[in-house]
Scaffold this motif. Structure first.
Motif, PDB file in Angstrom:
ATOM      1  N   MET A  95       0.855  -1.180   0.000  1.00  0.00           N
ATOM      2  CA  MET A  95       0.000   0.000   0.000  1.00  0.00           C
ATOM      3  C   MET A  95       0.890   1.228   0.000  1.00  0.00           C
ATOM      4  N   LEU A  96       0.653   2.140  -0.923  1.00  0.00           N
ATOM      5  CA  LEU A  96       1.402   3.383  -1.000  1.00  0.00           C
ATOM      6  C   LEU A  96       0.684   4.471  -0.222  1.00  0.00           C
ATOM      7  N   CYS A  97       1.442   5.366   0.398  1.00  0.00           N
ATOM      8  CA  CYS A  97       0.816   6.511   1.057  1.00  0.00           C
ATOM      9  C   CYS A  97       1.830   7.621   1.258  1.00  0.00           C
ATOM     10  N   ASP A  98       1.456   8.844   0.870  1.00  0.00           N
ATOM     11  CA  ASP A  98       2.275  10.009   1.189  1.00  0.00           C
ATOM     12  C   ASP A  98       2.151  10.295   2.678  1.00  0.00           C
ATOM     13  N   ASP A  99       3.172  10.935   3.242  1.00  0.00           N
ATOM     14  CA  ASP A  99       3.185  11.140   4.691  1.00  0.00           C
ATOM     15  C   ASP A  99       2.172  12.172   5.167  1.00  0.00           C
ATOM     16  N   ASP A 100       1.588  12.946   4.255  1.00  0.00           N
ATOM     17  CA  ASP A 100       0.587  13.939   4.680  1.00  0.00           C
ATOM     18  C   ASP A 100      -0.834  13.556   4.284  1.00  0.00           C
ATOM     19  N   ASP A 101      -1.017  12.355   3.722  1.00  0.00           N
ATOM     20  CA  ASP A 101      -2.353  11.873   3.397  1.00  0.00           C
ATOM     21  C   ASP A 101      -2.831  10.913   4.483  1.00  0.00           C
ATOM     22  N   LEU A 102      -4.126  10.640   4.481  1.00  0.00           N
ATOM     23  CA  LEU A 102      -4.725   9.810   5.518  1.00  0.00           C
ATOM     24  C   LEU A 102      -5.663   8.779   4.903  1.00  0.00           C
ATOM     25  N   VAL A 103      -5.899   7.705   5.634  1.00  0.00           N
ATOM     26  CA  VAL A 103      -6.875   6.698   5.216  1.00  0.00           C
ATOM     27  C   VAL A 103      -7.843   6.444   6.369  1.00  0.00           C
ATOM     28  N   LEU A 104      -9.091   6.216   6.036  1.00  0.00           N
ATOM     29  CA  LEU A 104     -10.117   5.974   7.042  1.00  0.00           C
ATOM     30  C   LEU A 104     -10.031   4.537   7.561  1.00  0.00           C
ATOM     31  N   PRO A 105     -10.622   4.246   8.722  1.00  0.00           N
ATOM     32  CA  PRO A 105     -10.413   2.947   9.369  1.00  0.00           C
ATOM     33  C   PRO A 105     -10.746   1.718   8.528  1.00  0.00           C
ATOM     34  N   CYS A 106     -11.752   1.809   7.651  1.00  0.00           N
ATOM     35  CA  CYS A 106     -12.148   0.644   6.866  1.00  0.00           C
ATOM     36  C   CYS A 106     -11.359   0.508   5.567  1.00  0.00           C
ATOM     37  N   HIS A 107     -10.418   1.407   5.337  1.00  0.00           N
ATOM     38  CA  HIS A 107      -9.772   1.481   4.023  1.00  0.00           C
ATOM     39  C   HIS A 107      -9.107   0.168   3.615  1.00  0.00           C
ATOM     40  N   LEU A 108      -8.167  -0.302   4.412  1.00  0.00           N
ATOM     41  CA  LEU A 108      -7.430  -1.507   4.025  1.00  0.00           C
ATOM     42  C   LEU A 108      -8.343  -2.711   3.870  1.00  0.00           C
ATOM     43  N   GLU A 109      -9.319  -2.826   4.741  1.00  0.00           N
ATOM     44  CA  GLU A 109     -10.246  -3.957   4.662  1.00  0.00           C
ATOM     45  C   GLU A 109     -10.955  -3.969   3.308  1.00  0.00           C
ATOM     46  N   ARG A 110     -11.389  -2.809   2.865  1.00  0.00           N
ATOM     47  CA  ARG A 110     -12.089  -2.730   1.580  1.00  0.00           C
ATOM     48  C   ARG A 110     -11.141  -2.958   0.403  1.00  0.00           C
ATOM     49  N   MET A 111      -9.938  -2.466   0.515  1.00  0.00           N
ATOM     50  CA  MET A 111      -8.999  -2.641  -0.581  1.00  0.00           C
ATOM     51  C   MET A 111      -8.585  -4.104  -0.744  1.00  0.00           C
ATOM     52  N   VAL A 112      -8.311  -4.771   0.362  1.00  0.00           N
ATOM     53  CA  VAL A 112      -7.932  -6.181   0.281  1.00  0.00           C
ATOM     54  C   VAL A 112      -9.086  -7.003  -0.277  1.00  0.00           C
ATOM     55  N   ALA A 113     -10.309  -6.660   0.100  1.00  0.00           N
ATOM     56  CA  ALA A 113     -11.474  -7.369  -0.450  1.00  0.00           C
ATOM     57  C   ALA A 113     -11.549  -7.186  -1.958  1.00  0.00           C
ATOM     58  N   ALA A 114     -11.236  -5.992  -2.441  1.00  0.00           N
ATOM     59  CA  ALA A 114     -11.286  -5.735  -3.884  1.00  0.00           C
ATOM     60  C   ALA A 114     -10.262  -6.572  -4.637  1.00  0.00           C
ATOM     61  N   LEU A 115      -9.171  -6.927  -3.983  1.00  0.00           N
ATOM     62  CA  LEU A 115      -8.120  -7.690  -4.639  1.00  0.00           C
ATOM     63  C   LEU A 115      -8.453  -9.176  -4.760  1.00  0.00           C
ATOM     64  N   GLU A 116      -9.604  -9.583  -4.290  1.00  0.00           N
ATOM     65  CA  GLU A 116     -10.034 -10.958  -4.543  1.00  0.00           C
ATOM     66  C   GLU A 116     -10.256 -11.179  -6.031  1.00  0.00           C
ATOM     67  N   HIS A 117     -10.564 -10.104  -6.753  1.00  0.00           N
ATOM     68  CA  HIS A 117     -10.842 -10.218  -8.184  1.00  0.00           C
ATOM     69  C   HIS A 117     -10.008  -9.239  -8.997  1.00  0.00           C
ATOM     70  N   ALA A 118      -8.917  -8.758  -8.445  1.00  0.00           N
ATOM     71  CA  ALA A 118      -8.042  -7.817  -9.139  1.00  0.00           C
ATOM     72  C   ALA A 118      -6.630  -7.957  -8.583  1.00  0.00           C
ATOM     73  N   ASP A 119      -5.711  -7.275  -9.218  1.00  0.00           N
ATOM     74  CA  ASP A 119      -4.316  -7.285  -8.767  1.00  0.00           C
ATOM     75  C   ASP A 119      -3.872  -5.925  -8.250  1.00  0.00           C
ATOM     76  N   PHE A 120      -4.674  -4.908  -8.539  1.00  0.00           N
ATOM     77  CA  PHE A 120      -4.320  -3.525  -8.235  1.00  0.00           C
ATOM     78  C   PHE A 120      -5.626  -2.798  -7.940  1.00  0.00           C
ATOM     79  N   ALA A 121      -5.710  -2.177  -6.786  1.00  0.00           N
ATOM     80  CA  ALA A 121      -6.945  -1.480  -6.417  1.00  0.00           C
ATOM     81  C   ALA A 121      -6.619  -0.082  -5.902  1.00  0.00           C
TER      82      ALA A 121
END
Length: 280
Positions: free
Chosen positions: A89-115
């Motif tokens: 997972m890429l992230c700039d040091d001044d950007d933020l992600v909400l609590p459910c972010h990674l959970e949703r992204m990993v779920a998307a990768l069940e049918h993709a390679d890049f989300a």
């Protein structure tokens, strides 16, 4: 071979002398509902960040201290090289992600390679070293690879992909610098399955003073854009103000609906809380 049910994610963060925003990002990562992650912070020749990192012992944080400031692209390459996770997972040091972010992204990768997720572009004012959001703008556009050869609507922060992708397309290209993310996305999209996740779980920091894409156009950026165009056969793309580009018809018609879940409140880090308590 079956993939692991909870693949490990390596979060790669380049940083340079921005301890308070970095601490907010670590705070945001500490709140993720998806817990199988390591955090690789690449300190690109900046001041020590030990006093920030030590406040988040529940995170598996690895700091790479680079002696010289070689730039954010080279720093990302160093972080990816050190990553142990199946996913990046890429992230700039001044950007933020909400609590459910990674959970949703990993779920998307069940049918993709890049989300990648939709984002809210956020402007802040700083009060006593705390960033206070005062303006927000939904950045959500349909995924259209051909259209993205003219104007990229890919926000790299928060994007998650299989680390093995680098074996196929190589590392991030420092010779393009400002446009490394556009170049990376075009290369990735030509090699793997891409998914746009229609939820604004990324808070992308934007400065009207020019820290982001609105920075005054200069010869160096034109040179980087020219390299990008030559590399991907994009023709002679013009350099325009970011906000003006969003209003152009071919971009505006790609605007998409997205789930907006951020409550608009700032993220208060332990680092800020500790410093604020000691000052009073």
């Amino acid at each position: 071979m079956d993939r692991p049910l909870c693949p490990s994610v390596s979060v790669v963060i380049p940083t340079y002398n921005r301890p308070y925003p970095l601490a907010e990002l670590l705070e945001a990562l500490s709140r993720q509902t998806y817990r199988s992650l390591e955090v690789i912070v690449v300190n690109d020749g900046g001041e020590p960040i030990d006093d920030v990192v030590v406040l988040y012992p529940e995170l598996d944080i690895h700091v790479i201290d680079r002696r010289d400031n070689e730039g954010h692209v080279a720093a990302r390459n160093a972080g990816v090289q050190a990553a142990r996770g199946e996913l990046i997972m890429l992230c700039d040091d001044d950007d933020l992600v909400l609590p459910c972010h990674l959970e949703r992204m990993v779920a998307a990768l069940e049918h993709a390679d890049f989300a990648y997720a939709d984002a809210e572009i956020v402007q802040y004012r700083v009060e006593n070293d705390q960033r206070i959001p005062f303006a927000r703008f939904l950045f959500a556009y349909e995924y259209d690879l051909e259209a993205m050869r003219t104007f990229s609507t890919y926000v790299p922060s928060g994007s998650v992909y299989r680390k093995s992708l680098h074996d196929e397309i190589g590392s991030f290209d420092p010779s393009i610098h400002n446009y490394w993310d556009w170049d990376f996305f075009l290369r990735a999209a030509s090699a793997c399955r891409v998914a746009r996740v229609a939820v604004a779980t990324v808070l992308y920091a934007f400065s009207a003073d020019g820290d982001n894409m609105s920075r005054q156009l200069d010869d160096r950026r034109r040179r980087y854009l020219r390299r990008l165009c030559e590399k991907h056969g994009l023709g002679d793309l013009p350099m325009k103000n970011f906000w003006l580009l969003l209003d152009e018809p071919q971009v505006a018609r790609r605007r998409a609906e997205s789930e907006v879940i951020w409550d608009g409140k700032p993220i208060v880090s332990r680092f800020w809380a500790q410093k604020n308590a000691s000052d009073h």
